[in-house]
Write a protein that holds these residues in place. Structure first.
Motif, short mmCIF file in Angstrom:
data_model
loop_
_atom_site.label_atom_id
_atom_site.label_comp_id
_atom_site.label_asym_id
_atom_site.label_seq_id
_atom_site.Cartn_x
_atom_site.Cartn_y
_atom_site.Cartn_z
N PHE A 168 -23.30 4.58 20.82
CA PHE A 168 -21.94 5.09 21.04
C PHE A 168 -21.03 4.81 19.83
CE2 PHE A 168 -23.75 4.83 25.19
CZ PHE A 168 -23.17 5.86 25.93
N LYS A 169 -21.61 4.37 18.72
CA LYS A 169 -20.81 4.12 17.51
C LYS A 169 -20.51 5.47 16.86
CE LYS A 169 -18.62 1.09 15.11
NZ LYS A 169 -17.50 0.38 15.73
N GLY B 216 -20.74 0.37 20.55
CA GLY B 216 -19.76 1.27 19.96
C GLY B 216 -18.83 1.92 20.98
N ARG B 217 -19.00 1.61 22.27
CA ARG B 217 -18.16 2.23 23.30
C ARG B 217 -16.70 1.83 23.12
NH1 ARG B 217 -23.02 0.86 25.56
NH2 ARG B 217 -24.07 2.40 26.89
N LYS C 64 -19.06 12.56 26.99
CA LYS C 64 -18.80 12.11 28.35
C LYS C 64 -18.02 10.80 28.36
CE LYS C 64 -19.24 12.28 32.82
NZ LYS C 64 -18.53 13.30 33.63
N HIS C 65 -18.36 9.91 27.46
CA HIS C 65 -17.66 8.63 27.38
C HIS C 65 -16.20 8.85 26.98
CE1 HIS C 65 -17.08 4.35 26.78
NE2 HIS C 65 -16.60 4.59 25.58
N MET D 63 -20.44 16.93 18.47
CA MET D 63 -20.45 15.64 19.17
C MET D 63 -21.65 15.53 20.10
SD MET D 63 -17.35 14.01 21.47
CE MET D 63 -16.19 14.31 20.14
N SER D 64 -22.23 14.34 20.16
CA SER D 64 -23.34 14.10 21.07
C SER D 64 -22.85 14.16 22.51
CB SER D 64 -23.97 12.73 20.79
OG SER D 64 -23.02 11.70 20.93
#
Length: 617
Positions: free
Chosen positions: A192-193, A501-502, A210-211, A204-205
């Motif tokens: 999540f970084k 990385g969140r 979603k995060h 974007m992934s």
């Protein structure tokens, strides 16, 4: 007969004089005035203070001298958020005005954290018996959050209400790099970084999107709650109005977002009539403006020397609010808009040894930066906490390295929509090999063994090199996890699901145990007051450090090797892209820090930095 008639008269006079002695306020003149119905009573005059918000407000405004502005006729200009709130607090304390009219008709900018704190200062006026009216022409979500802190909202009938929910914009450069033949090699710890995705992906992934959607929901909930509380509406009602988004002033009034519609240009007349209708006359007042000083040759030399006439000495017990604002970087020379570890560590050590300083509030507004610099500052803060009470107060952002520095034994306060977390590490390097071949340039290296050929400038990493770099990044990431685990009391295995990385809002971080309390700077100061046993409001001086730089930095004027790439046409082109709404900050970061120079030919820096194009509106 005559004698008998005089006796009651003298008796009445003597009795009247005796009564006047017993009640000195009752004089013949007073009796006469009271008995005269023809004399009009003096009208009560209502004092109105007119305060206009204009421009961007910052906790640490720069007051450095811009030589270009000086030559072009400009001067020193800054907007201090703390001076704004001090002015409002002074109105509440003096109690010399009856109304505050908060004029929001001009473009202004307050961050989400500032908007929440600003509402608390407006509440002090209410506690002092001072009514507040907000004046708006057109308004967005941010403006409505500010206006909702007031008792009433007046709006121009020709305006527009546009209150969208929070959004996030990201710019991706991977396709551009493929087009020109540039490759970015990135190693990261944590899926999540998101700081590296603009360089390694075209979009974007899915998991990161979603995060971020959950993050935006949390931030928007805070704004909705602020509007709903101020306007006495339900959360559901405000959220529904957000989804409708655009509405006319009449519609906004119907749904309770504003109180009164006013003809364009009739703000003062409408407010005066509204107040006068309750009885009495009105008198308008505004903040006093200081007469601008002329700027001469002597002032220029003072600016070049960075002189400051104000003394830094303090004799009263002092609570220091120390601002950690900007990217965290390695170095020994202070730089405006950055947190340089060398001078920062020295300043923190000085606070530790200063007996007049009874406690320190660390106000963090940083996306992080260099891993080594962040750790150096964290150690200095741990030493400070061992000697005197400290507390961390997170402003708009305290993420990655900006979160690591708070990992000591001290409480952490943050606002509901503070951006924090981003516990992760990455490293990057640029490869120009494809670009060089396209333009007919071939770079060859002569070496006596294969190890010497590794990490060559402009060359892509081999699989072996990538594995070696991953080991290094993972080691720094493990250190980060252990620092957080020890400070927050969260087992490392559990922490991994919160890290990687969140990025979290303050409200989410509170639920997850990454911070201690929801509260702003005032709450942090109150905590230090209590810990240092300085309960009385005037028992200690509040001092903000470090002071904004007042000197003139000639490095940009004279040029240096490190920033040479940003002189001339390139910076102009980047500025043009920024003007079009394209965020070039990640690109600037990449060019500055992910390239090899004569000063650092083969060193790849480890970064604890949140996504650089993290733009939320």
């Amino acid at each position: 007969m005559k004698k008998q008639n005089q006796t009651p008269v003298w008796t009445a006079i003597i009795c009247g004089l005796f009564l006047c002695l017993l009640n000195p306020t009752t004089t013949p003149a007073a009796v006469k005035e009271k008995a005269d119905p023809a004399k009009p009573a003096e009208l009560q005059r209502t004092q109105i203070h007119h305060l206009t918000l204009r421009g961007a407000y910052s906790e640490m405004p720069s007051s450095s001298l811009d030589l270009t502005s000086l030559v072009m006729g400009g001067g020193l200009s800054s907007k201090s958020y703390f001076k704004l709130t001090e002015h409002i607090d002074s109105l509440a304390k003096a109690k010399e005005v009856d109304y505050l009219v908060l004029d929001l008709s001009q473009p202004f900018s307050l961050s989400p954290v500032q908007r929440r704190d600003f509402a608390q200062h407006i509440a002090k006026l209410e506690a002092a018996g001072i009514k507040t009216i907000a004046w708006i022409t057109s308004v967005d979500t941010a403006g409505l959050c500010v206006a909702s802190a007031c008792d009433e909202i007046f709006m121009s009938s020709d305006g527009m209400v546009d209150i969208p929910s929070a959004t996030m914009a990201h710019t991706f450069y991977k396709d551009l790099f493929n087009l020109v033949g540039v490759n970015v090699m990135a190693i990261r710890a944590g899926d999540f970084k998101g700081a590296v995705e603009p360089f390694t992906r075209s979009s974007m992934s899915v998991h990161l999107r979603k995060h971020y959607e959950n993050l935006l929901t949390s931030m928007n909930d805070a704004a909705v709650a602020q509007i709903a509380s101020g306007r006495k509406l339900t959360l559901k009602e405000v959220r529904q109005l957000q989804m409708n988004r655009l509405m006319l002033p009449a519609t906004a009034k119907k749904h309770g977002l504003i109180d009164k519609l006013v003809e364009p240009g009739r703000m003062r007349e409408a407010i005066a009539k509204h107040i006068a209708g309750k009885g009495g006359d009105v008198k308008w007042g505004e903040p006093k403006k200081k007469k601008p000083k002329s700027f001469g040759l002597t002032d220029l030399f003072k600016a070049l020397a960075g002189s400051n006439d104000k003394s830094d000495k303090h004799t009263k017990p002092t609570i220091v609010v120390y601002h950690l604002a900007g990217e965290i970087m390695d170095g020994q020379k202070a730089s405006a808009g950055q947190i340089i570890d060398g001078p920062t560590v020295a300043a923190l050590n000085a606070l530790r040894d200063d007996d007049q300083v009874k406690g320190v509030v660390l106000r963090i507004n940083s996306p992080g930066g260099s891993a080594t610099a962040s750790e150096n500052i964290r150690v200095a803060l741990a030493n400070l906490a061992a000697k005197k009470p400290i507390v961390f107060s997170m402003s708009d952002v305290a993420a990655s390295g900006g979160y690591l520095v708070a990992c000591v034994k001290a409480p952490i306060y943050a606002d509901a929509d503070t951006i924090t977390g981003s516990i992760g590490v990455f490293g990057m390097q640029l490869s120009f090999d494809t670009l060089m071949r396209r333009v007919g340039v071939n770079m060859e290296t002569v070496a006596i063994d294969d190890a010497a050929r590794q990490m060559q400038m402009g060359k892509p990493w081999t699989e072996e090199e990538t594995q070696k770099m991953q080991v290094h990044v993972d080691a720094v990431y493990d250190l980060f996890l252990n620092r957080v685990s020890k400070a927050r009391g969260i087992p490392v295995e559990k922490l991994k699901s919160l890290a990687g990385g969140r990025v979290w809002t303050g409200a989410q971080a509170k639920e997850l145990g990454l911070i201690d309390q929801i509260g702003g700077l005032t709450a942090g100061i109150d905590y230090i007051r209590a810990k240092a046993k300085l309960d009385a409001a005037d028992a200690a001086e509040i001092k903000h450090l470090p002071k904004p730089s007042t000197g003139l930095d000639l490095s940009g004027l004279l040029g240096d090797d490190e920033d040479e790439i940003f002189h001339g046409k390139l910076i102009k082109q980047l500025n043009k892209l920024n003007a079009l709404g394209i965020d070039t900050k990640p690109l600037e970061f990449l060019l500055r820090n992910a390239r090899q120079t004569k000063a650092r030919p083969r060193v790849m820096k480890m970064w604890m930095l949140q996504p650089m194009n993290f733009r939320i509106r």
